[in-house]
Every structure is written in C-alpha cells, then in structure tokens.
Design an enzyme around this catalytic site. Structure first.
Site, PDB file in Angstrom:
ATOM      1  N   LYS A 179      41.393  46.810  55.479  1.00 51.86           N
ATOM      2  CA  LYS A 179      42.265  45.751  54.878  1.00 51.86           C
ATOM      3  C   LYS A 179      43.137  46.370  53.830  1.00 51.86           C
ATOM      4  O   LYS A 179      42.712  46.637  52.724  1.00 51.86           O
ATOM      5  CB  LYS A 179      41.771  44.556  54.178  1.00 51.86           C
ATOM      6  CG  LYS A 179      42.753  43.183  53.981  1.00 51.86           C
ATOM      7  CD  LYS A 179      42.289  42.290  53.075  1.00 51.86           C
ATOM      8  CE  LYS A 179      42.530  42.489  51.924  1.00 51.86           C
ATOM      9  NZ  LYS A 179      43.843  42.778  51.494  1.00 51.86           N
ATOM     10  N   GLU A 255      35.252  51.744  43.983  1.00 53.81           N
ATOM     11  CA  GLU A 255      35.948  52.615  43.017  1.00 53.81           C
ATOM     12  C   GLU A 255      37.129  51.766  42.253  1.00 53.81           C
ATOM     13  O   GLU A 255      37.951  51.185  42.713  1.00 53.81           O
ATOM     14  CB  GLU A 255      36.657  53.604  43.878  1.00 53.81           C
ATOM     15  CG  GLU A 255      35.567  54.555  44.637  1.00 53.81           C
ATOM     16  CD  GLU A 255      36.421  55.797  45.304  1.00 53.81           C
ATOM     17  OE1 GLU A 255      37.457  55.534  45.416  1.00 53.81           O
ATOM     18  OE2 GLU A 255      35.554  56.620  45.707  1.00 53.81           O
ATOM     19  N   CYS A 289      44.601  54.758  38.570  1.00 53.24           N
ATOM     20  CA  CYS A 289      43.111  54.519  38.021  1.00 53.24           C
ATOM     21  C   CYS A 289      42.927  55.483  37.110  1.00 53.24           C
ATOM     22  O   CYS A 289      42.329  55.170  36.205  1.00 53.24           O
ATOM     23  CB  CYS A 289      42.249  54.380  39.122  1.00 53.24           C
ATOM     24  SG  CYS A 289      42.246  55.784  39.970  1.00 53.24           S
ATOM     25  N   GLU A 389      42.656  47.738  30.789  1.00 51.21           N
ATOM     26  CA  GLU A 389      43.582  48.651  31.709  1.00 51.21           C
ATOM     27  C   GLU A 389      44.863  47.793  31.957  1.00 51.21           C
ATOM     28  O   GLU A 389      45.052  46.699  32.160  1.00 51.21           O
ATOM     29  CB  GLU A 389      42.976  48.667  33.179  1.00 51.21           C
ATOM     30  CG  GLU A 389      43.614  49.664  33.980  1.00 51.21           C
ATOM     31  CD  GLU A 389      43.261  49.451  35.260  1.00 51.21           C
ATOM     32  OE1 GLU A 389      42.735  48.663  36.135  1.00 51.21           O
ATOM     33  OE2 GLU A 389      43.159  50.525  35.953  1.00 51.21           O
TER      34      GLU A 389
HETATM   35  P1  NAD Z   1      42.924  44.487  43.285  1.00 46.50           P
HETATM   36  O1  NAD Z   1      41.355  44.546  42.937  1.00 46.50           O
HETATM   37  O2  NAD Z   1      43.545  43.141  42.967  1.00 46.50           O
HETATM   38  O3  NAD Z   1      42.910  44.377  44.861  1.00 46.50           O
HETATM   39  C1  NAD Z   1      42.197  45.420  45.766  1.00 46.50           C
HETATM   40  C2  NAD Z   1      41.989  45.343  47.513  1.00 46.50           C
HETATM   41  O4  NAD Z   1      41.150  44.084  47.144  1.00 46.50           O
HETATM   42  C3  NAD Z   1      43.304  44.397  47.770  1.00 46.50           C
HETATM   43  O5  NAD Z   1      43.387  44.796  49.221  1.00 46.50           O
HETATM   44  C4  NAD Z   1      43.095  42.868  47.648  1.00 46.50           C
HETATM   45  O6  NAD Z   1      43.827  42.117  48.548  1.00 46.50           O
HETATM   46  C5  NAD Z   1      41.494  42.973  48.029  1.00 46.50           C
HETATM   47  N1  NAD Z   1      40.963  41.781  47.633  1.00 46.50           N
HETATM   48  C6  NAD Z   1      41.205  41.003  46.498  1.00 46.50           C
HETATM   49  N2  NAD Z   1      40.473  39.821  46.167  1.00 46.50           N
HETATM   50  C7  NAD Z   1      39.395  40.143  47.362  1.00 46.50           C
HETATM   51  C8  NAD Z   1      38.102  39.492  47.383  1.00 46.50           C
HETATM   52  N3  NAD Z   1      37.597  38.720  46.647  1.00 46.50           N
HETATM   53  N4  NAD Z   1      37.144  40.216  48.048  1.00 46.50           N
HETATM   54  C9  NAD Z   1      37.781  41.281  48.816  1.00 46.50           C
HETATM   55  N5  NAD Z   1      38.804  41.919  48.755  1.00 46.50           N
HETATM   56  C10 NAD Z   1      39.612  41.243  47.838  1.00 46.50           C
HETATM   57  O7  NAD Z   1      43.636  45.805  42.862  1.00 46.50           O
HETATM   58  P2  NAD Z   1      44.875  46.173  43.009  1.00 46.50           P
HETATM   59  O8  NAD Z   1      45.653  45.509  42.128  1.00 46.50           O
HETATM   60  O9  NAD Z   1      45.452  46.168  44.488  1.00 46.50           O
HETATM   61  O10 NAD Z   1      44.906  47.718  42.627  1.00 46.50           O
HETATM   62  C11 NAD Z   1      44.876  48.013  41.120  1.00 46.50           C
HETATM   63  C12 NAD Z   1      43.480  48.422  40.722  1.00 46.50           C
HETATM   64  O11 NAD Z   1      42.840  49.388  41.619  1.00 46.50           O
HETATM   65  C13 NAD Z   1      43.478  48.933  39.292  1.00 46.50           C
HETATM   66  O12 NAD Z   1      42.555  48.511  38.655  1.00 46.50           O
HETATM   67  C14 NAD Z   1      43.019  50.454  39.437  1.00 46.50           C
HETATM   68  O13 NAD Z   1      42.478  51.107  38.556  1.00 46.50           O
HETATM   69  C15 NAD Z   1      42.254  50.454  40.588  1.00 46.50           C
HETATM   70  N6  NAD Z   1      42.041  51.672  41.344  1.00 46.50           N
HETATM   71  C16 NAD Z   1      40.836  52.375  41.373  1.00 46.50           C
HETATM   72  C17 NAD Z   1      40.773  53.699  41.859  1.00 46.50           C
HETATM   73  C18 NAD Z   1      39.563  54.571  41.841  1.00 46.50           C
HETATM   74  O14 NAD Z   1      39.307  55.441  42.839  1.00 46.50           O
HETATM   75  N7  NAD Z   1      38.739  54.178  40.957  1.00 46.50           N
HETATM   76  C19 NAD Z   1      42.037  54.210  42.653  1.00 46.50           C
HETATM   77  C20 NAD Z   1      43.159  53.332  42.726  1.00 46.50           C
HETATM   78  C21 NAD Z   1      43.133  52.117  41.961  1.00 46.50           C
END
Ligand code: NAD
Length: 491
Positions: A179, A255, A289, A389
């Site tokens: 997804k 992650e 991130c 963040e």
């Molecule tokens: P997010 O947590 O809002 O969403 C991530 C994914 O999770 C999306 O596909 C979203 O639709 C899905 N999602 C949302 N609610 C969910 C639920 N209840 N159950 C399952 N899936 C759900 O994050 P974002 O805004 O898309 O991305 C940015 C964040 O990701 C930042 O905090 C960034 O630091 C982090 N990030 C971490 C890494 C790493 O490798 N550590 C890499 C890239 C981004």
C-alpha cells in the site's frame, strides 16, 4: 520530457486491475502546480481483505515460494531491467506526484529501485546457510519464506522505499500486498504493471491504494493471514501499526521518524562539512527521515561555519522540480506546508532567530507548496522545535564546546535514526560512533548506503533492522534442522 496525461489508478489484486469495492476514488495532484495527475481507487476494508486473499492464495498454491532463489532472482533481474528501460518515465511520474526534483528521481531514486531488486535477488541467491558438522550430528539452518507480507510505504521516497520492502520480501519467496502512500500512488501502479510484464507471477505482488486503519490499510495490519508487516512512516502511525499487529503476534519491521544530529567540530574540513550539511537538511526539501535537522557546531568555528552555511542555503534554487537546476521542489501538500511553517512560528515564540527563510514563497511559485531553506538559531535542545520532527527545510543550529557535550545533545532525543559527524580526528570519530544512540552514523559524509548493512532506528525511530542478512531474518522463518548419523564421520 512531456507531462503524462491524468490517469485512472486501480488496485492490482491477483491478476486483475480493479476499482474500489464501493467505487470510491481520490485525486492525486502535482504539488508544484496543482494539476490533476490521476484519480485513484480509494481502497476499502473489503479491498484490503481481497488483496490479502490473493497474496495468500499465491503463497499457498502458486509457484513463487516453490521456485529456487536463483529462479526468483532471474525474474527480479528482469523487473529491474524493465525499471531501467523506463527510468525516464518513472522519474517524471515520481517528480510530478511527490514534488521530488527530477535530478534526484532520475539519478538517485529510480536507479536505486533497480538496485534494490538486483541486490536482494543476488543476495538471496548467494546467501550462505550455517551448517555445523559435529561428529554424528549435522545441524543446519533453513530459511523458508515467512508467507504473506504487508508493505506500507510513505510518500517521501515512494518507489525507492516501496522496493526496499518488496525486493527482499519477494527475493526470499514471500508474496506481497503493497500500500503506497495516498499522496504518491503513481509509480507503484506503473511498477506493478512492469513487474507483471517482466514475468512476476500473478498474485505475488498486489497493490492497493488509499488510507489508514479504518480503510484499506486495516486488514494489512490486522488480518491473521498476514505473516509479516514492513512499515515505513511516522512514529505515531508506527505505534498504531504495532498495536494492530500485536493482536495476531504478527512481526513488524518499522522504519519511523527522525530528528538527527549533525555535529561539526572545529577541526572539520569546512569545504566538506558545509556542502554535506546543506545536503543533510535541504536535499529532498528536508522531507527525509534521515535529515540532519539539528545542526550542532562547535562554538569556536560557529560564526564562520554559519556564515558559509547560510550563504550556501540562500543560493539553493527553489522552484519547478522538473527543472534540472532546481534543488528544492515543493512540499508535498498544503497541510504539510502549514505544519512546517507552524514550527517556524513556534520556534520564534521559543526564542529563535530566523537567520534566513521562514516565509512561504509567493510570486511565480504561489501555485505550489514552496518553502525556502530556513535556518534557526537561539534555541536550546530542550525546545519543541529541536525535539519534534518537522520534516521540512528547517534546521535548528545549536552550539557546543566539548565532545561530551555534543554527544549528550545528540543522544538527548526521543528519536534515534541517524547521526552525522564532521571531524578530522579519527579517534574521536570512532569513539563517538560507538556511543551514539542512532541506527546509522555517517562520518565526513552523508546519505551513503551499503545495502548489506543494517538499516533502522532506536527509540521512537523504529523497531528492527532491514538490509542484507537482517532482511533475510525478517522475511523468513529460520528453522533449525538436526540430523543424527549412525557414524561419527562429520569433522
Ligand atoms: P504516515 O505515517 O502518515 O503514513 C505512512 C503510510 O502509512 C502511508 O501509506 C499511510 O497511508 C499509512 N497509514 C496511515 N495510517 C495507517 C494505519 N492506521 N495503519 C496502517 N497504515 C497506515 O507517514 P508519511 O507522512 O507518509 O511519511 C513521513 C514519515 O515517514 C516521517 O515521519 C518520516 O520520518 C518517516 N520515514 C521514515 C523512514 C525510515 O526509513 N525510518 C523513511 C522515510 C520516511
């Protein structure tokens, strides 16, 4: 490169491209100019379940888990070849959908998609299994695939991060439901069609689009037929995913977010430290991130460093991400722009000085979510601005006098994803790396990766590690086998 026409994006479930079960849709738009790029199936809980069913059937009855790692590697190499052949198309899709600069899409992220596939294909095909011959007892390990993998990815590096999950999951013989983030569905959909054309059997990779736990993502984290969940996203969503998975004891690799310290010592080569520190926070618009969002500079060199750093930040080209000269494209959406700016306002109430930036860009850029490189001073590490963040082009500059003080500030964070260190003193570099509470430490460089190494975070930055053998351990069910011989012949 010409802009692609707006498209309809459907789920891929089994071999079928399907609409949402209730016909629901959402739009994906270009964050630079607001143009409509696609209408996308808005997945329901039923769609999530259907995708899990397709992946389950493909795992239980299909050829993929029964193929040898070498046979699977051949298919994954063919998929990587298709990615290479469509690099321009995929890069433009990524740039239009998420606002990432074309330079980064073309030269970093789409090539890395192909590398993810090739690396894990070869790794799985060549990985050694332990065997312990011991007189009459032969003990060895098997690594059968875990089963059905849910892969949930964010918008900031869409296809690169999606394939960081899909590639090892597939290489080790699992089937997948992916997804992608709702902001950036286009490359995942195109990738899936290329993968099918390249020979990936039906049902092995399923892609569903949409939102969180009450919608399509619900079954991906709570259905007992899912054997592994690999999630990349924010720390808050990560906690929700872990909670949902706990009901079925489903292993999760998470992650999550970061607030990484970038430490510059007075003995650093500033010709390296300044441009690398610029990259560390402003590449990808700070929507990374790993971004070095807390910049710690030794006080004796602080004024000189800050002058050079700020001058370079002010030279960075902000604008249309499709232009090769652009360094910062738009932020992902209005809501995120508002969040980033609200942190700059908060910082000022916390006592910050805005050295440069700090206001949304208008004029020719008013149609997009553009924000300039922003440098804040005058805060302490106790401020919310330094602890939370922001995920934008905003850096908090802090001073320090001693190594001990710098390490104390770096480790005083709920996050623990990465750290960067600029010094010419290698004793100090190794000493600090050993005591840094972070999953990755870069010394005199930033953002370089070796896919054999563990990748992940401490604290609220994550649970578990992926990469090389760490991915194998997560995506398989290691099994100990012991065989007793009649004779004591094994040496
Ligand atoms: P997010 O947590 O809002 O969403 C991530 C994914 O999770 C999306 O596909 C979203 O639709 C899905 N999602 C949302 N609610 C969910 C639920 N209840 N159950 C399952 N899936 C759900 O994050 P974002 O805004 O898309 O991305 C940015 C964040 O990701 C930042 O905090 C960034 O630091 C982090 N990030 C971490 C890494 C790493 O490798 N550590 C890499 C890239 C981004």
């Amino acid at each position: 490169m010409s802009a692609p026409a707006a498209q309809r994006v459907r789920h891929l479930i089994g071999e079928e491209w399907v609409d949402a079960s209730d016909g629901g849709e959402f739009e994906t738009r270009d964050p630079h100019d607001g143009s409509l790029l696609g209408t996308v199936a808005r997945g329901t809980v039923e769609d999530g379940r259907a995708a899990v069913s397709a992946a389950r059937t493909a795992f239980d009855e299909g050829p993929w888990p029964r193929m040898t790692p070498k046979e699977r590697a051949q298919v994954l190499h063919a998929v990587a070849d298709a990615v290479d052949a469509h690099r321009d198309e995929l890069a433009l899709l990524e740039t239009r959908d998420g606002g990432k600069t074309i330079t980064q899409s073309l030269h970093a992220e789409i090539p890395r998609v192909a590398l993810n596939l090739r690396f894990f294909a070869d790794y799985a095909a060549m990985a050694a299994n332990e065997a312990y011959p011991d007189g009459g007892l032969l003990s060895y390990t098997l690594y059968p695939p875990a089963g059905v993998v849910s892969a949930i990815s964010p918008w900031n590096a869409p296809l690169m991060l999606a394939t960081w999950k899909i590639a090892p999951a597939l290489a080790f013989g699992n089937t997948v439901v992916l997804k992608p983030a709702p902001h950036t569905p286009l490359t995942a959909a195109r990738f899936a069609s290329l993968a099918l054309e390249a020979g990936l059997p039906e049902g092995v990779l399923n892609v569903v689009h949409g939102f969180g736990g009450d919608e399509v993502a619900g079954p991906l984290t709570s259905d007992p037929r899912v054997d592994r969940i690999t999630f990349t996203g924010s720390s808050a969503t990560g906690a929700a995913v872990l909670a949902a998975a706990a009901a079925n004891h489903t292993p999760v690799s998470a992650e999550l977010g970061g607030k990484s310290a970038n430490i510059v010592f007075a003995d650093a080569d500033l010709d390296v430290a300044v441009p690398q520190s610029i990259r560390a926070i402003f590449a990808g618009n700070g929507q990374v991130c790993l971004a070095g969002s807390r910049l710690l500079v030794q006080n004796s060199v602080r004024d000189e460093f800050l002058a050079r750093f700020t001058a370079e930040a002010e030279q960075l080209a902000v604008g249309d991400p499709k232009e090769h000269s652009t360094f910062l494209g738009p932020l992902i959406e209005q809501r995120h722009l508002d969040k980033v700016h609200s942190y700059v306002e908060l910082a000022q109430t916390e006592g910050a000085t805005v050295v440069t930036g700090g206001e949304r860009l208008g004029g020719e850029l008013a149609g997009g979510f553009h924000y300039p490189p922003t440098v804040l001073t005058g805060l302490t590490n106790a401020s919310r601005t330094a602890r939370e963040e922001i995920f934008g082009p905003v850096v908090t500059v802090l001073g320090f006098d001693t190594e001990e003080e710098a390490l104390g500030i770096a480790n005083d964070s709920p996050y623990g994803l990465a750290g960067m260190l600029f010094t010419q003193n290698l004793d100090r570099a190794h000493r600090m790396a050993a005591r840094w509470r972070a999953g990755t430490v870069w010394i005199n460089t930033f953002f370089e990766r070796d896919l054999r190494l563990p990748f992940g975070g401490e604290g609220i930055s994550g649970v578990g590690r992926e990469g090389g053998r760490y991915s194998r351990e997560f995506f398989t069910e290691p099994r100990a086998v012991m065989l007793r011989l009649r004779d004591q012949v094994l040496r």
